[in-house]
Each structure stands twice: as C-alpha cells, then as structure tokens.
Design a protein around this motif. Structure first.
Motif: not given
Ligand SMILES: C[S@@+](CC[C@H](N)C(=O)[O-])C[C@H]1O[C@@H](n2cnc3c(N)ncnc32)[C@H](O)[C@@H]1O
Length: 207
Positions: A4, A9, A13, A167
């Motif tokens: 994250w 990333h 999302y 993920d």
C-alpha cells in the motif's frame, strides 16, 4: 509484502473502488449502525476518506481522525477534507500501536485491517476497545477469508482476480475467529451484521 505505500497500488485501488460489487450495501449497513449523535470518529486505514465522507453526511459536526500510512492516500484524504477543520489526518502505520489520540465514540475501518498480521489484528482490536468510550461502537467492514480454497477462488473470479493476481498485501482471516476475539476482549452485541462472500461487516459495542 504490504504494497500500500506504493503510489501505483493506491491509485489502482482508487480507480476501481466504486466498482467493487456490493460494497455500498456493506457501507449502508455500517452507516445505520453508527449513531448520528457521535462526537468523535476514528477511521483506520482511511484511504482517500471515502467512508468518513459518507459518515459525515449525517454527522457533519463530528470530529474525526483519518489514519493511513500511504503517502498517496494521505494526499488524497487531505485534499478531500482540505476545507473541513473537523477532520484531522494522521500518518500512522497500523503495524505499530495506536498513538495517544484520546477516546472516540465510533471507531470504523473499511477494507484495511486485513493488511496486518493476525497477531496484530488481535492486539489492534484490544487497542480499539481501550480507545472507545462506554457505549462506543467499533465497525469493521472487512475483507475476510473464505472457508475453503474453492470459495476463495470463486470470490476472486467474481471480482476479476485470480490467486496469482490477488493483492499480496492481503492477510485474510475468517469471520468466526474475529468475532470470537471481539467477544473475548469484552465487546458486546458482537456479530457479523452484513456479509457478501468475502466482504463482511463485523461490529461490537463497548459496554
Ligand atoms: C483497500 S484500501 C481501503 C481504503 C478506504 N478505507 C476505503 O474503504 O476506500 C486499504 C487502505 O488501508 C491502508 N493500509 C494498509 N495497510 C496499512 C497499515 N499497515 N497502516 C496504515 N494503513 C494501512 C492503505 O494505505 C489503504 O488506504
């Protein structure tokens, strides 16, 4: 393997967050379970502040702390609430103990806590309990583990992933274990208030 903090990333999302099937049903139930009278809200793994902004529609005067550790997300949530002095944005890694923030009458989280180890999930739930006022509510809209590998594959397929592409930051845990932890910590009215496959809303109230 928590990815994250990387910009790509986080942006990937945010680009698909609105298309995750059924999430708005879980969010709607969460909104029903947080009283409109709450005065202080803590959002763990806030992302771009999506859940807080939904909560604030009917709780505009509530003071909130929006916590995350991704620079991209922190920038996005600061942008979202730039004109809103009731929201404090905090850079904090959930792997570490929560800082001293005072107490809250609602602590919420949406698809974030499954990125820490199971051991840390358990200790975080304990810290959450300690930071809630009496009568306060903890709402965790969460990505949980399927009971079997086949059901996990089916869920991934429905949301457009496979075991190879899912993920790597995920550390999924089943609903039952988490509800049991919440009860043993001392939360009351503990239940899974909503669920669709691997998406579940786990709630407990501090007596
Ligand atoms: C799937 S996103 C969900 C974001 C937001 N809650 C939402 O519902 O849209 C997961 C969020 O958890 C954050 N996160 C993951 N691991 C974290 C950690 N160890 N400490 C703090 N935040 C973390 C990520 O940066 C990201 O913003």
């Amino acid at each position: 393997m928590n990815q994250w903090p990387t910009q790509q990333h986080a942006l990937d999302y945010l680009a698909r967050a609105d298309r995750i099937p059924h999430r708005t049903e879980g969010e709607a139930e969460l909104l029903r379970q947080v009283p409109t009278t709450v005065r202080r809200i803590l959002d763990l793994g806030t992302g771009d502040g999506r859940l807080l902004s939904l909560l604030k529609i009917d709780r505009p005067d509530a003071k909130s702390v929006a916590l995350d550790f991704s620079p991209t997300m922190l920038e996005a949530v600061r942008d979202r609430f730039a004109q809103d002095a009731t929201v404090q944005v905090l850079d904090h890694n959930l792997d570490d103990p929560l800082p001293d923030l005072g107490t809250f009458d609602a602590i919420v989280s949406s698809f974030a806590i499954h990125h820490v180890t199971h051991e840390r999930k358990r200790s975080l739930y304990q810290e959450i309990f300690e930071k809630l006022d009496s009568g306060g509510v903890f709402c965790n809209l969460e990505h949980v583990a399927s009971p079997t590998p086949e059901l996990h594959r089916r869920f991934l397929s429905i949301i457009g992933y496979s075991p190879e592409t899912e993920d790597p930051s995920n550390q999924l845990l089943d609903v039952e274990a988490q509800l049991q932890w919440l009860r043993s910590i001392g939360f009351q009215q503990v239940d899974c208030y909503w669920k669709w496959l691997e998406m579940a809303l786990l709630i407990g109230i501090k007596p």
